[in-house]
Scaffold this motif. Structure first.
Motif, PDB file in Angstrom:
ATOM      1  N   ILE A 179      57.741  60.278  23.887  1.00 36.19           N
ATOM      2  CA  ILE A 179      57.164  58.977  23.561  1.00 36.19           C
ATOM      3  C   ILE A 179      58.033  57.890  24.169  1.00 36.19           C
ATOM      4  CG2 ILE A 179      55.857  59.570  21.498  1.00 36.19           C
ATOM      5  CD1 ILE A 179      58.310  58.769  19.824  1.00 36.19           C
ATOM      6  N   LEU A 180      57.393  56.784  24.558  1.00 36.43           N
ATOM      7  CA  LEU A 180      58.106  55.691  25.205  1.00 36.43           C
ATOM      8  C   LEU A 180      57.546  54.351  24.739  1.00 36.43           C
ATOM      9  CD1 LEU A 180      60.283  55.139  27.407  1.00 36.43           C
ATOM     10  CD2 LEU A 180      58.399  55.005  29.057  1.00 36.43           C
ATOM     11  N   HIS A 181      58.415  53.487  24.227  1.00 37.11           N
ATOM     12  CA  HIS A 181      58.074  52.124  23.804  1.00 37.11           C
ATOM     13  C   HIS A 181      57.052  52.081  22.658  1.00 37.11           C
ATOM     14  CE1 HIS A 181      60.418  50.906  27.166  1.00 37.11           C
ATOM     15  NE2 HIS A 181      59.536  51.240  28.085  1.00 37.11           N
ATOM     16  N   VAL A 182      57.167  52.979  21.700  1.00 39.38           N
ATOM     17  CA  VAL A 182      56.312  52.927  20.511  1.00 39.38           C
ATOM     18  C   VAL A 182      56.655  51.665  19.722  1.00 39.38           C
ATOM     19  CG1 VAL A 182      55.731  54.035  18.316  1.00 39.38           C
ATOM     20  CG2 VAL A 182      56.133  55.437  20.361  1.00 39.38           C
ATOM     21  N   PRO A 183      55.691  50.765  19.474  1.00 36.18           N
ATOM     22  CA  PRO A 183      55.987  49.513  18.757  1.00 36.18           C
ATOM     23  C   PRO A 183      56.249  49.778  17.266  1.00 36.18           C
ATOM     24  CG  PRO A 183      53.628  49.707  19.135  1.00 36.18           C
ATOM     25  CD  PRO A 183      54.256  50.873  19.834  1.00 36.18           C
ATOM     26  N   LEU A 184      57.498  49.738  16.896  1.00 37.41           N
ATOM     27  CA  LEU A 184      57.886  50.040  15.517  1.00 37.41           C
ATOM     28  C   LEU A 184      57.820  48.773  14.666  1.00 37.41           C
ATOM     29  CD1 LEU A 184      58.837  52.672  14.159  1.00 37.41           C
ATOM     30  CD2 LEU A 184      61.185  51.851  14.408  1.00 37.41           C
ATOM     31  N   CYS A 185      57.317  48.910  13.454  1.00 39.34           N
ATOM     32  CA  CYS A 185      57.187  47.746  12.562  1.00 39.34           C
ATOM     33  C   CYS A 185      58.557  47.139  12.253  1.00 39.34           C
ATOM     34  CB  CYS A 185      56.491  48.140  11.269  1.00 39.34           C
ATOM     35  SG  CYS A 185      54.746  48.559  11.469  1.00 39.34           S
ATOM     36  N   LYS A 186      58.571  45.846  12.113  1.00 45.19           N
ATOM     37  CA  LYS A 186      59.797  45.075  11.868  1.00 45.19           C
ATOM     38  C   LYS A 186      60.586  45.623  10.680  1.00 45.19           C
ATOM     39  CE  LYS A 186      61.125  40.306  10.623  1.00 45.19           C
ATOM     40  NZ  LYS A 186      62.037  39.985  11.741  1.00 45.19           N
ATOM     41  N   GLU A 187      59.891  45.881   9.569  1.00 46.18           N
ATOM     42  CA  GLU A 187      60.580  46.354   8.367  1.00 46.18           C
ATOM     43  C   GLU A 187      61.238  47.721   8.587  1.00 46.18           C
ATOM     44  OE1 GLU A 187      56.839  44.167   6.832  1.00 46.18           O
ATOM     45  OE2 GLU A 187      57.441  45.391   8.540  1.00 46.18           O
ATOM     46  N   ASP A 188      60.528  48.609   9.286  1.00 55.05           N
ATOM     47  CA  ASP A 188      61.058  49.951   9.506  1.00 55.05           C
ATOM     48  C   ASP A 188      62.359  49.894  10.309  1.00 55.05           C
ATOM     49  OD1 ASP A 188      58.038  50.222   9.114  1.00 55.05           O
ATOM     50  OD2 ASP A 188      58.682  52.305   9.013  1.00 55.05           O
ATOM     51  N   CYS A 189      62.377  49.059  11.318  1.00 59.37           N
ATOM     52  CA  CYS A 189      63.554  48.951  12.170  1.00 59.37           C
ATOM     53  C   CYS A 189      64.710  48.261  11.442  1.00 59.37           C
ATOM     54  CB  CYS A 189      63.188  48.176  13.434  1.00 59.37           C
ATOM     55  SG  CYS A 189      64.500  48.166  14.679  1.00 59.37           S
ATOM     56  N   GLU A 190      64.416  47.186  10.765  1.00 62.03           N
ATOM     57  CA  GLU A 190      65.478  46.418  10.104  1.00 62.03           C
ATOM     58  C   GLU A 190      66.063  47.155   8.900  1.00 62.03           C
ATOM     59  OE1 GLU A 190      63.950  42.504   9.394  1.00 62.03           O
ATOM     60  OE2 GLU A 190      64.117  41.943  11.513  1.00 62.03           O
ATOM     61  N   GLU A 191      65.241  47.874   8.156  1.00 57.80           N
ATOM     62  CA  GLU A 191      65.757  48.646   7.023  1.00 57.80           C
ATOM     63  C   GLU A 191      66.610  49.817   7.508  1.00 57.80           C
ATOM     64  OE1 GLU A 191      62.452  49.738   4.571  1.00 57.80           O
ATOM     65  OE2 GLU A 191      61.903  47.647   4.151  1.00 57.80           O
ATOM     66  N   TRP A 192      66.207  50.409   8.607  1.00 55.71           N
ATOM     67  CA  TRP A 192      66.973  51.493   9.229  1.00 55.71           C
ATOM     68  C   TRP A 192      68.374  51.002   9.580  1.00 55.71           C
ATOM     69  CZ3 TRP A 192      64.715  54.413  14.136  1.00 55.71           C
ATOM     70  CH2 TRP A 192      65.491  55.543  14.401  1.00 55.71           C
ATOM     71  N   TRP A 193      68.442  49.854  10.249  1.00 51.17           N
ATOM     72  CA  TRP A 193      69.731  49.284  10.640  1.00 51.17           C
ATOM     73  C   TRP A 193      70.562  48.882   9.417  1.00 51.17           C
ATOM     74  CZ3 TRP A 193      72.169  44.513  10.078  1.00 51.17           C
ATOM     75  CH2 TRP A 193      73.245  44.268  10.926  1.00 51.17           C
ATOM     76  N   GLU A 194      69.929  48.263   8.448  1.00 55.01           N
ATOM     77  CA  GLU A 194      70.633  47.794   7.250  1.00 55.01           C
ATOM     78  C   GLU A 194      71.260  48.951   6.483  1.00 55.01           C
ATOM     79  OE1 GLU A 194      72.222  45.123   4.603  1.00 55.01           O
ATOM     80  OE2 GLU A 194      71.117  44.623   6.434  1.00 55.01           O
ATOM     81  N   ASP A 195      70.534  50.055   6.348  1.00 55.52           N
ATOM     82  CA  ASP A 195      71.031  51.199   5.581  1.00 55.52           C
ATOM     83  C   ASP A 195      72.060  52.028   6.354  1.00 55.52           C
ATOM     84  OD1 ASP A 195      69.518  50.511   3.413  1.00 55.52           O
ATOM     85  OD2 ASP A 195      67.904  51.940   3.807  1.00 55.52           O
ATOM     86  N   CYS A 196      72.149  51.806   7.666  1.00 54.32           N
ATOM     87  CA  CYS A 196      73.087  52.588   8.480  1.00 54.32           C
ATOM     88  C   CYS A 196      74.266  51.767   8.995  1.00 54.32           C
ATOM     89  CB  CYS A 196      72.356  53.208   9.680  1.00 54.32           C
ATOM     90  SG  CYS A 196      71.192  54.525   9.250  1.00 54.32           S
ATOM     91  N   LYS A 197      74.310  50.492   8.699  1.00 54.31           N
ATOM     92  CA  LYS A 197      75.319  49.617   9.311  1.00 54.31           C
ATOM     93  C   LYS A 197      76.751  49.971   8.913  1.00 54.31           C
ATOM     94  CE  LYS A 197      75.052  45.918   5.845  1.00 54.31           C
ATOM     95  NZ  LYS A 197      74.715  44.490   5.617  1.00 54.31           N
ATOM     96  N   ASP A 198      76.921  50.697   7.797  1.00 50.10           N
ATOM     97  CA  ASP A 198      78.263  51.074   7.365  1.00 50.10           C
ATOM     98  C   ASP A 198      78.696  52.431   7.901  1.00 50.10           C
ATOM     99  OD1 ASP A 198      78.535  48.723   5.908  1.00 50.10           O
ATOM    100  OD2 ASP A 198      77.577  49.599   4.136  1.00 50.10           O
ATOM    101  N   TYR A 199      77.799  53.112   8.620  1.00 45.73           N
ATOM    102  CA  TYR A 199      78.135  54.403   9.209  1.00 45.73           C
ATOM    103  C   TYR A 199      78.868  54.154  10.533  1.00 45.73           C
ATOM    104  CZ  TYR A 199      77.566  59.123  11.140  1.00 45.73           C
ATOM    105  OH  TYR A 199      77.787  60.353  11.693  1.00 45.73           O
ATOM    106  N   VAL A 200      79.457  55.206  11.076  1.00 44.29           N
ATOM    107  CA  VAL A 200      80.146  55.093  12.357  1.00 44.29           C
ATOM    108  C   VAL A 200      79.570  56.105  13.343  1.00 44.29           C
ATOM    109  CG1 VAL A 200      82.309  54.173  11.454  1.00 44.29           C
ATOM    110  CG2 VAL A 200      81.956  56.647  11.514  1.00 44.29           C
ATOM    111  N   THR A 201      79.618  55.776  14.610  1.00 41.80           N
ATOM    112  CA  THR A 201      79.146  56.671  15.662  1.00 41.80           C
ATOM    113  C   THR A 201      79.950  56.411  16.931  1.00 41.80           C
ATOM    114  OG1 THR A 201      77.202  57.439  16.914  1.00 41.80           O
ATOM    115  CG2 THR A 201      77.346  55.071  16.464  1.00 41.80           C
TER     116      THR A 201
END
Length: 274
Positions: free
Chosen positions: A125-147
């Protein structure tokens, strides 16, 4: 007698023409599965899907076993280890599980399927338009993790059979590797997703999260983008998705035959009336 036969044939063709308008041909971009490592050939119901993959059980591209493996820290699906920089917090991991469920199970990603030359899959898949909430909640819940990596698709050290950070790389906070939600959603899987400002329920973005009791909202989204992909910019303002599908479904040969038969019929009728 000849006129009656021609008229009867014309009536049959008119019925076929009407049926073709009411029942458009199957769209190859809708209700399809990718040609990839663990996907089914065609979508269909599954008796049960495990955990977070359950919303797709009525029509899925994944099997029950695939859905179960999607929830493991290190499964046979891709031998991918979420905990490459220490234990990933559960609130973060649930988004990656949901991302995997969408990728493996959804039959509504057809408009964004792209051909690839890979040893383990022929499509992605390429450039699937992801909903704003899905993307922002993903980032918010993972911002304290490290990679240690921005693109998780490639560049890992696979010497042990599972992904490890490349030599010389350092584990850093998510907020440094992915400063914004847009960076996370678009970069982590080589642009599989596209960050949008469209919201859940708008019919214009794909939802990773949805309540199956309310139906699958991604069916409408896929239908809209499939129509948009087929339509030229010049036609976008004048044709709605529904009428666009109906017009495209009309077989031109049938229409031509109807016109010819009607011309012959009226010609015969006029000659006999002299």
């Amino acid at each position: 007698m000849g006129l009656a036969v021609v008229m009867r044939a014309g009536q049959v063709l008119l019925v076929l023409l009407a049926a073709s308008v009411v029942m458009p041909a199957k769209d190859p971009l809708l209700n399809v599965c990718m040609d990839a490592k663990h996907h089914k050939t065609k979508p269909g119901p599954e008796g049960t899907l495990h955990g977070q993959c359950a919303p797709w059980k009525d029509n899925a591209c994944c099997t029950a076993n695939t859905s179960s493996e999607a929830h493991k820290d290190q499964s046979y699906l891709y031998n991918f280890n979420w905990n490459h920089c220490g234990a990933m917090p559960p609130k973060c991991k649930r988004h990656f599980i949901q991302d995997t469920c969408l990728y493996e199970c959804s039959p509504n990603l057809g408009p964004w399927i792209d051909q690839v030359d890979s040893s383990w899959r022929r499509e992605r898949i390429l450039h699937v338009p992801l909903c704003k909430e899905d993307c922002e909640e993903w980032w918010e819940d993972c911002k304290d993790y490290v990679t240690c990596k921005e693109n998780w698709h490639k560049g890992w050290n696979w010497a042990t059979g599972t992904n490890r950070c490349p030599w010389g790389s350092m584990c850093r906070p998510f907020t440094q590797v992915f400063p914004r939600p847009k960076d996370l959603c678009e970069k982590i899987w080589s642009n599989s997703y596209k960050y949008t400002t469209e919201r859940r329920g708008s019919g214009r973005c794909i939802q990773m999260w949805f309540d199956p009791a309310q139906g699958n909202p991604n069916v409408v989204v896929a239908r809209y983008y499939a129509w948009k992909k087929r339509s030229s910019p010049a036609r976008m303002e004048d044709v709605t998705p529904e009428t666009g599908r109906a017009v495209c479904a009309v077989p031109r040969l049938v229409l031509l035959l109807v016109l010819v038969l009607l011309t012959v019929s009226w010609g015969s009728y006029g000659w006999r009336s002299l």
